[in-house]
Motif scaffolding. Sequence first.
Motif, PDB file in Angstrom:
ATOM      1  N   HIS A 114       0.839  -1.197   0.000  1.00 35.31           N
ATOM      2  CA  HIS A 114       0.000   0.000   0.000  1.00 35.31           C
ATOM      3  C   HIS A 114       0.878   1.253   0.000  1.00 35.31           C
ATOM      4  O   HIS A 114       1.146   1.820  -1.057  1.00 35.31           O
ATOM      5  CB  HIS A 114      -0.957  -0.017   1.206  1.00 35.31           C
ATOM      6  CG  HIS A 114      -1.861   1.177   1.255  1.00 35.31           C
ATOM      7  ND1 HIS A 114      -2.139   1.843   2.425  1.00 35.31           N
ATOM      8  CD2 HIS A 114      -2.527   1.836   0.277  1.00 35.31           C
ATOM      9  CE1 HIS A 114      -2.955   2.847   2.155  1.00 35.31           C
ATOM     10  NE2 HIS A 114      -3.212   2.862   0.855  1.00 35.31           N
ATOM     11  N   LEU A 115       1.391   1.631   1.161  1.00 41.12           N
ATOM     12  CA  LEU A 115       2.209   2.845   1.225  1.00 41.12           C
ATOM     13  C   LEU A 115       3.573   2.587   1.844  1.00 41.12           C
ATOM     14  O   LEU A 115       4.231   3.506   2.332  1.00 41.12           O
ATOM     15  CB  LEU A 115       1.472   3.950   1.997  1.00 41.12           C
ATOM     16  CG  LEU A 115       0.227   4.495   1.303  1.00 41.12           C
ATOM     17  CD1 LEU A 115      -0.470   5.526   2.191  1.00 41.12           C
ATOM     18  CD2 LEU A 115       0.569   5.119  -0.052  1.00 41.12           C
ATOM     19  N   CYS A 117       4.656   0.624   4.524  1.00 40.43           N
ATOM     20  CA  CYS A 117       4.938   0.333   5.939  1.00 40.43           C
ATOM     21  C   CYS A 117       5.503  -1.085   6.070  1.00 40.43           C
ATOM     22  O   CYS A 117       5.339  -1.915   5.186  1.00 40.43           O
ATOM     23  CB  CYS A 117       3.661   0.427   6.769  1.00 40.43           C
ATOM     24  SG  CYS A 117       3.098   2.119   7.033  1.00 40.43           S
ATOM     25  N   CYS A 132      -0.342   0.131   9.574  1.00 39.78           N
ATOM     26  CA  CYS A 132      -0.636   1.509   9.119  1.00 39.78           C
ATOM     27  C   CYS A 132      -2.086   1.711   8.714  1.00 39.78           C
ATOM     28  O   CYS A 132      -2.757   2.616   9.209  1.00 39.78           O
ATOM     29  CB  CYS A 132       0.307   1.877   7.978  1.00 39.78           C
ATOM     30  SG  CYS A 132       2.008   2.039   8.537  1.00 39.78           S
ATOM     31  N   HIS A 133      -2.591   0.857   7.815  1.00 36.42           N
ATOM     32  CA  HIS A 133      -3.960   1.069   7.339  1.00 36.42           C
ATOM     33  C   HIS A 133      -4.755  -0.229   7.293  1.00 36.42           C
ATOM     34  O   HIS A 133      -5.809  -0.297   6.661  1.00 36.42           O
ATOM     35  CB  HIS A 133      -3.952   1.729   5.956  1.00 36.42           C
ATOM     36  CG  HIS A 133      -3.052   2.920   5.864  1.00 36.42           C
ATOM     37  ND1 HIS A 133      -1.789   2.856   5.341  1.00 36.42           N
ATOM     38  CD2 HIS A 133      -3.224   4.198   6.302  1.00 36.42           C
ATOM     39  CE1 HIS A 133      -1.204   4.036   5.435  1.00 36.42           C
ATOM     40  NE2 HIS A 133      -2.046   4.880   6.015  1.00 36.42           N
ATOM     41  N   GLY A 134      -4.183  -1.279   7.900  1.00 34.47           N
ATOM     42  CA  GLY A 134      -4.977  -2.488   8.114  1.00 34.47           C
ATOM     43  C   GLY A 134      -4.979  -3.525   7.004  1.00 34.47           C
ATOM     44  O   GLY A 134      -5.818  -4.432   7.034  1.00 34.47           O
TER      45      GLY A 134
HETATM   46  S1  FES Z   1       0.956   0.913   4.281  1.00 40.52           S
HETATM   47 FE1  FES Z   1      -1.167   1.173   4.231  1.00 40.52          FE
HETATM   48  S2  FES Z   1      -1.938  -0.755   4.744  1.00 40.52           S
HETATM   49 FE2  FES Z   1       0.182  -1.037   4.788  1.00 40.52          FE
END
Ligand code: FES
Length: 213
Positions: A114-115, A117, A132-134
């Motif tokens: 995603h971003l 993490c 971070c965002h699940g």
């Molecule tokens: S960085 Fe957003 S869910 Fe993992």
Amino acid sequence: MAKAKAVAAPKEGISRREFLYYIWGASLALFTAELTGLIIWFAIPRFREGEFGGNFTVSIDNLPGINEPPVANAEGRFWLVNLDTTQPNGLMYPAPDETEPIIGVAAVYKVCTHLGCIYSWNDATTRFECPCHGSKYRLDGRRVESPAPRTLDRFELSALDADGNVLAVSEPDADDFYPAIIIPDGTVSLQVNTGQKKNGPQETLICTFTDNC
Ligand code: FES
């Protein structure tokens, strides 16, 4: 009486033309030196053995058991996973759209798609989870829940014998992704090339099959 011919006195220093020649020559030499330096710099490997971006060798003894929790390699930023959907359990199981069994070993990049993490393995829920965002992923890295846009990325993996000969190596599949490789008999170590990474494909979220997204 014949006139004596005037003899020109020798000029001191250098002429303007000579000066320009010297400047041009010095510039050319400087440019050549810079170009040579750049070529050498690009030719030197960016990463050494055992550094991220290079090759990491792991003993076969460190391989997790089939469908058991993954084994982390902190320096190489990957997880080793050992998969077999013909022996399903709570960690690794076939999704309804997977017609072929998933069998073998893979090196999964530790960074969320995603971003970016760093996610971790959760023993209680038996899946990878990103704080971070699940986003959640199955043992092999396929998405269970978003917002991750794709399966976890993987590194090239090789199986080596005692002499360092390559017995098997991951080859990109139709999705340009590294599938799990079956470890041949005689393998004593695995080599993960963190300089060779393939992005995971955009497979359907596993949670959609159970209406649980
Ligand atoms: S960085 Fe957003 S869910 Fe993992």
